[in-house]
Motif scaffolding. Structure first.
Motif, PDB file in Angstrom:
ATOM      1  N   LYS A   1      -2.197   6.629   5.691  1.00 34.95           N
ATOM      2  CA  LYS A   1      -2.886   6.323   4.425  1.00 34.95           C
ATOM      3  C   LYS A   1      -2.308   5.059   3.783  1.00 34.95           C
ATOM      4  O   LYS A   1      -3.041   4.256   3.211  1.00 34.95           O
ATOM      5  CB  LYS A   1      -2.767   7.509   3.463  1.00 34.95           C
ATOM      6  N   ALA A   2      -0.989   4.901   3.880  1.00 30.07           N
ATOM      7  CA  ALA A   2      -0.357   3.708   3.291  1.00 30.07           C
ATOM      8  C   ALA A   2      -0.799   2.453   4.045  1.00 30.07           C
ATOM      9  O   ALA A   2      -1.059   1.409   3.434  1.00 30.07           O
ATOM     10  CB  ALA A   2       1.165   3.852   3.322  1.00 30.07           C
ATOM     11  N   LEU A   3      -0.903   2.557   5.370  1.00 27.43           N
ATOM     12  CA  LEU A   3      -1.350   1.406   6.168  1.00 27.43           C
ATOM     13  C   LEU A   3      -2.786   1.035   5.811  1.00 27.43           C
ATOM     14  O   LEU A   3      -3.114  -0.141   5.644  1.00 27.43           O
ATOM     15  CB  LEU A   3      -1.252   1.740   7.663  1.00 27.43           C
TER      16      LEU A   3
ATOM     17  N   GLY B   1      -4.105  -2.393   4.219  1.00 23.24           N
ATOM     18  CA  GLY B   1      -4.911  -3.239   5.106  1.00 23.24           C
ATOM     19  C   GLY B   1      -4.087  -3.828   6.236  1.00 23.24           C
ATOM     20  O   GLY B   1      -4.308  -4.950   6.680  1.00 23.24           O
ATOM     21  N   ILE B   2      -3.120  -3.047   6.689  1.00 25.05           N
ATOM     22  CA  ILE B   2      -2.204  -3.496   7.753  1.00 25.05           C
ATOM     23  C   ILE B   2      -2.382  -2.589   8.972  1.00 25.05           C
ATOM     24  O   ILE B   2      -2.503  -1.373   8.832  1.00 25.05           O
ATOM     25  CB  ILE B   2      -0.732  -3.403   7.245  1.00 25.05           C
ATOM     26  N   GLU B   3      -2.388  -3.174  10.161  1.00 20.48           N
ATOM     27  CA  GLU B   3      -2.457  -2.375  11.388  1.00 20.48           C
ATOM     28  C   GLU B   3      -1.063  -1.864  11.735  1.00 20.48           C
ATOM     29  O   GLU B   3      -0.062  -2.562  11.498  1.00 20.48           O
ATOM     30  CB  GLU B   3      -2.962  -3.231  12.557  1.00 20.48           C
ATOM     31  N   ALA B   4      -1.001  -0.693  12.354  1.00 27.18           N
ATOM     32  CA  ALA B   4       0.307  -0.118  12.731  1.00 27.18           C
ATOM     33  C   ALA B   4       1.101  -1.073  13.628  1.00 27.18           C
ATOM     34  O   ALA B   4       2.326  -1.153  13.531  1.00 27.18           O
ATOM     35  CB  ALA B   4       0.095   1.217  13.431  1.00 27.18           C
ATOM     36  N   GLU B   5       0.387  -1.825  14.457  1.00 27.18           N
ATOM     37  CA  GLU B   5       1.098  -2.731  15.386  1.00 27.18           C
ATOM     38  C   GLU B   5       1.770  -3.902  14.664  1.00 27.18           C
ATOM     39  O   GLU B   5       2.590  -4.602  15.248  1.00 27.18           O
ATOM     40  CB  GLU B   5       0.131  -3.243  16.448  1.00 27.18           C
ATOM     41  N   GLN B   6       1.401  -4.116  13.403  1.00 29.42           N
ATOM     42  CA  GLN B   6       2.044  -5.192  12.630  1.00 29.42           C
ATOM     43  C   GLN B   6       3.361  -4.748  11.999  1.00 29.42           C
ATOM     44  O   GLN B   6       4.084  -5.561  11.436  1.00 29.42           O
ATOM     45  CB  GLN B   6       1.107  -5.669  11.502  1.00 29.42           C
ATOM     46  N   ILE B   7       3.655  -3.446  12.077  1.00 27.95           N
ATOM     47  CA  ILE B   7       4.883  -2.934  11.446  1.00 27.95           C
ATOM     48  C   ILE B   7       6.110  -3.289  12.301  1.00 27.95           C
ATOM     49  O   ILE B   7       6.154  -3.002  13.499  1.00 27.95           O
ATOM     50  CB  ILE B   7       4.789  -1.401  11.246  1.00 27.95           C
TER      51      ILE B   7
ATOM     52  N   GLY C   1       0.830  -1.197   0.000  1.00 28.23           N
ATOM     53  CA  GLY C   1       0.000   0.000   0.000  1.00 28.23           C
ATOM     54  C   GLY C   1       0.866   1.249   0.000  1.00 28.23           C
ATOM     55  O   GLY C   1       2.050   1.202   0.367  1.00 28.23           O
ATOM     56  N   THR C   2       0.282   2.344  -0.450  1.00 31.88           N
ATOM     57  CA  THR C   2       1.021   3.626  -0.478  1.00 31.88           C
ATOM     58  C   THR C   2       0.118   4.760   0.022  1.00 31.88           C
ATOM     59  O   THR C   2      -1.108   4.628   0.044  1.00 31.88           O
ATOM     60  CB  THR C   2       1.489   3.975  -1.913  1.00 31.88           C
TER      61      THR C   2
ATOM     62  N   VAL D   1       4.017   0.676   2.360  1.00 33.12           N
ATOM     63  CA  VAL D   1       4.103  -0.470   3.282  1.00 33.12           C
ATOM     64  C   VAL D   1       4.593  -1.664   2.472  1.00 33.12           C
ATOM     65  O   VAL D   1       4.004  -2.005   1.449  1.00 33.12           O
ATOM     66  CB  VAL D   1       2.730  -0.792   3.903  1.00 33.12           C
ATOM     67  N   LEU D   2       5.689  -2.246   2.931  1.00 35.26           N
ATOM     68  CA  LEU D   2       6.239  -3.422   2.257  1.00 35.26           C
ATOM     69  C   LEU D   2       5.839  -4.689   3.000  1.00 35.26           C
ATOM     70  O   LEU D   2       5.809  -4.728   4.232  1.00 35.26           O
ATOM     71  CB  LEU D   2       7.772  -3.363   2.211  1.00 35.26           C
ATOM     72  N   GLY D   3       5.551  -5.711   2.226  1.00 34.23           N
ATOM     73  CA  GLY D   3       5.293  -7.029   2.802  1.00 34.23           C
ATOM     74  C   GLY D   3       6.090  -8.066   2.028  1.00 34.23           C
ATOM     75  O   GLY D   3       6.909  -7.722   1.169  1.00 34.23           O
TER      76      GLY D   3
END
Ligand code: ACO
Length: 329
Positions: A65-67, A71-77, A11-12, A169-171
């Motif tokens: 906005k990128a999160l 579809g990622i929660e901040a706590e997953q970073i 996401g961006t 956000v990179l995965g």
């Protein structure tokens, strides 16, 4: 992350201050004209932050906005890397302030100083750390409040820059998409062709140094222009060769948005048609480390860059630094 997987862009997001400074506004501040600025740079307006607001709000907005997009929660970073040369303070890293703002409480966070190459340097570091440490989700941000270090009496520089932030956000991916090749390089021999002397250990903010406006951008524009074009071509040729691809394979080129003429010179040398080059410098000016992630986000959200596309990103900045990356979306 095993070596046969890639870091992928999940996401961006981007953020720019509300306030817009047009070329007509600049005509009232320095001896310049809309015609001169548009002809030499392609810039028509830029967004500028209110003095004293710092980078954290912009970088945090882009990150949120990128999160959301990912579809990622901040706590997953697991990790936040922020490319910037205009962080809020000399320390701590502004990445730590962003971490607190967005609630990424399990992350490590640090800044990277590579000027206009800050985002692509951060992207390569993120990818390398994902592979070596096993991070699953990394937030990469490029952001600047360059208007905080402009000499508003110097028409050579104050007409060129603007403020903003962009984030990705990179995965972890295994389907052949993601970061295919990246290259970062520097040449410190030319450090003084583009630099901000002030507020480091060399010229601390003593009253005398503040009077001399040490904390402002100094630039030899013509020299910078010359090296920018050749270095960006060098970076692109390296990533294309590494990936076994040619410029014909590029679906969209996202160059650093410093100057329309630099972008056009690079596009011409690569023989790329106009529709394959993303350009938004007219609305933002040069936002340094923010320019590529802001453009990437705009390209994705406006349908210029779509799933499966090969996106080439390339930049050049103070240091000198330069970098390029190939990403399959
Ligand atoms: N308005 C009117 N006149 C101006 C302005 C202005 N904003 N700025 C400079 N001039 C004048 C100069 O004073 C000079 O006048 P003089 O001949 O009386 O001395 C004249 O215009 C020509 O100046 P040059 O520097 O030769 O102009 P040039 O065509 O090289 O354009 C520019 C200047 C736009 C800065 C160009 O060199 C450039 O784009 N360089 C790249 C710089 C850059 O993008 N830096 C960003 C950071 S690095 C990066 O992001 C890639």
């Amino acid at each position: 992350m095993p070596y046969d997987t890639h870091s992928i862009i999940l996401g961006t997001g981007r953020a720019a201050p509300e306030k817009i400074l047009t070329n007509a506004d600049l005509e009232k501040i320095v001896d310049t004209s809309d015609a001169w600025i548009v002809e030499r740079t392609g810039i028509r307006e830029r967004h500028i932050a209110e003095p004293g607001t710092g980078l954290t709000p912009l970088a945090s907005e882009a990150a949120r906005k990128a999160l959301e997009d990912a579809g990622i929660e901040a706590e997953q970073i697991d990790l936040i890397i922020l490319g910037t040369v205009t962080g809020d303070y000399t320390f701590p890293a502004t990445a730590c302030l962003v971490q607190e703002q967005i609630g990424a409480k399990h992350a490590a966070a640090f800044d990277i100083s590579a000027a206009c190459s800050g985002f692509l340097y951060s992207l390569q570091c993120a990818d390398a750390l994902m592979r070596s440490v096993g991070y699953r989700h990394v937030l990469v941000i490029g952001g600047e409040v360059l208007t905080s270090i402009l000499d508003w009496s110097d028409r050579n520089t104050c007409t060129l820059f603007g403020d903003g932030a962009g984030a990705a956000v990179l995965g972890v991916g295994q389907d052949g998409s993601g970061l295919i090749a990246s290259h970062i390089q520097s040449n410190g021999e030319h450090a003084h062709l583009l630099y901000n002397p002030g507020c480091g250990s060399m010229y601390p903010p003593t009253p005398e140094n503040v009077d001399q406006k040490v904390n402002t951008i100094r630039m030899e524009g013509k020299e910078v222009f010359r090296y920018a074009v050749s270095s960006m071509l060098d970076g692109l040729s390296k990533v294309l060769a590494r990936a076994g691809l040619t410029s014909e394979d590029i679906d969209l080129l996202i160059p650093h948005q410093a100057n329309l003429r630099i972008i056009q010179a690079v596009g011409k040398r690569l023989d790329l048609p106009e529709e394959k080059i993303f350009i938004n410098v007219g609305h933002y000016g040069n936002t340094s480390a923010a320019s590529i992630p802001m453009a990437l986000d705009e390209a994705r959200r406006s349908g210029r860059a779509n799933k499966g596309d090969l996106v080439a990103m390339v930049t050049f900045g103070a240091g000198f630094t330069w970098a390029a990356a190939l990403v399959r979306l």
